[in-house]
Design an enzyme around this catalytic site. Sequence first.
Site, mmCIF file in Angstrom:
data_model
loop_
_atom_site.group_PDB
_atom_site.id
_atom_site.type_symbol
_atom_site.label_atom_id
_atom_site.label_comp_id
_atom_site.label_asym_id
_atom_site.label_seq_id
_atom_site.Cartn_x
_atom_site.Cartn_y
_atom_site.Cartn_z
ATOM 1 C CB SER A 169 5.237 -1.483 12.035
ATOM 2 O OG SER A 169 4.777 -0.151 12.275
ATOM 3 C CG HIS A 224 -5.946 1.926 5.234
ATOM 4 N ND1 HIS A 224 -5.507 2.855 6.153
ATOM 5 C CD2 HIS A 224 -4.928 1.063 5.042
ATOM 6 C CE1 HIS A 224 -4.264 2.554 6.491
ATOM 7 N NE2 HIS A 224 -3.881 1.483 5.828
ATOM 8 C CE LYS A 240 -0.301 3.201 4.748
ATOM 9 N NZ LYS A 240 -0.235 3.309 6.214
ATOM 10 C CD GLU A 298 -3.040 5.510 6.702
ATOM 11 O OE1 GLU A 298 -3.035 5.557 5.460
ATOM 12 O OE2 GLU A 298 -2.103 5.008 7.355
ATOM 13 N N GLY A 325 2.429 2.561 10.741
ATOM 14 C CA GLY A 325 3.371 3.663 10.573
ATOM 15 C C GLY A 325 4.067 4.081 11.857
ATOM 16 C CG ASN A 377 -1.754 1.229 1.358
ATOM 17 O OD1 ASN A 377 -1.783 2.062 0.456
ATOM 18 N ND2 ASN A 377 -2.454 1.360 2.484
ATOM 19 C CD GLU A 420 -3.514 -2.306 7.282
ATOM 20 O OE1 GLU A 420 -2.439 -2.581 6.739
ATOM 21 O OE2 GLU A 420 -4.119 -1.237 7.096
HETATM 22 P P1 13P Z 1 2.980 0.550 7.670
HETATM 23 O O1 13P Z 1 3.497 -0.744 7.093
HETATM 24 O O2 13P Z 1 3.698 1.755 7.128
HETATM 25 O O3 13P Z 1 2.866 0.510 9.147
HETATM 26 O O4 13P Z 1 1.473 0.716 7.108
HETATM 27 C C1 13P Z 1 0.596 -0.336 7.223
HETATM 28 C C2 13P Z 1 -0.617 -0.028 6.434
HETATM 29 O O5 13P Z 1 -1.385 0.840 6.788
HETATM 30 C C3 13P Z 1 -0.848 -0.786 5.194
HETATM 31 O O6 13P Z 1 -2.121 -0.571 4.699
#
Ligand code: 13P
Length: 249
Positions: A211, A94, A11, A96, A172, A9, A166
């Site tokens: 992560s 997601h 982002k 976010e 992150g 992903n 997640e």
């Molecule tokens: P990270 O791997 O940067 O923690 O992000 C995970 C994520 O949100 C994947 O969709």
Amino acid sequence: MRTPVVAGNWKMNGTRSSVASLLQGLKQGLQPGRTEVLVCAPYPFLNQVSDALSGTPIRWGAQNASQHESGAYTGEVSVAMLQEFGCSHVILGHSERRALYGEQDDLVADKFCAVQRAGLVPILCVGETLEQRDAGDTVAVVEEQLMAVVDRAGIAAFADAVLAYEPVWAIGTGRTATPEQAQEVHAALRQRLAQIDESVANGLSILYGGSVKAANAAELFGCPDIDGGLIGGASLDAEEFIAICQAAE
Ligand code: 13P
């Protein structure tokens, strides 16, 4: 035997030149195996990604889609458009998007159905916040997020879907869930689905995200109910992402 899946992903990251070198690195370094590998790119790069990856075993997807088919929805992107660019998967729900753009279970369920109607594979994300975990509500929270979609789409829809756990506190932050913490939630999600349809539950790939990096991927993917990963930051580095894909093998 479930298919391992590793999805990047990206982002809201990348430039045309960074995307070109990342894709080049993946094409050169990724060994063919049984793991399904895909990258979920920002919309403006989908054309570039589809050009670069067509004819390779690497698949590509999007990070969101509209629940509507077409029309006056300024700024939105339809599943038909994604399909035209050769997308195979779409990330939905997601954390976010839930936290920053107010996407709630109802909307996520609508999007899930729209994605499936177009023949694409939804990657449905669920996860709890740190407060919810500390309150002991983890399983209740993720089951509610999951069941909102099951109730709308039906259990059979999960024969052609991917689920991703997640934990919000692990995204992150560099703070990964321990394999035990992740396995516990994955098993609970699978069991919840198995109460409705055991064969769908057993066939569903459930990815862990939060992560994940080359250094912790093998340990996580070694858990019986963890079928791969949804990778954020580490998917922007070809070498790191390839190592994570190898861990899934
Ligand atoms: P990270 O791997 O940067 O923690 O992000 C995970 C994520 O949100 C994947 O969709």
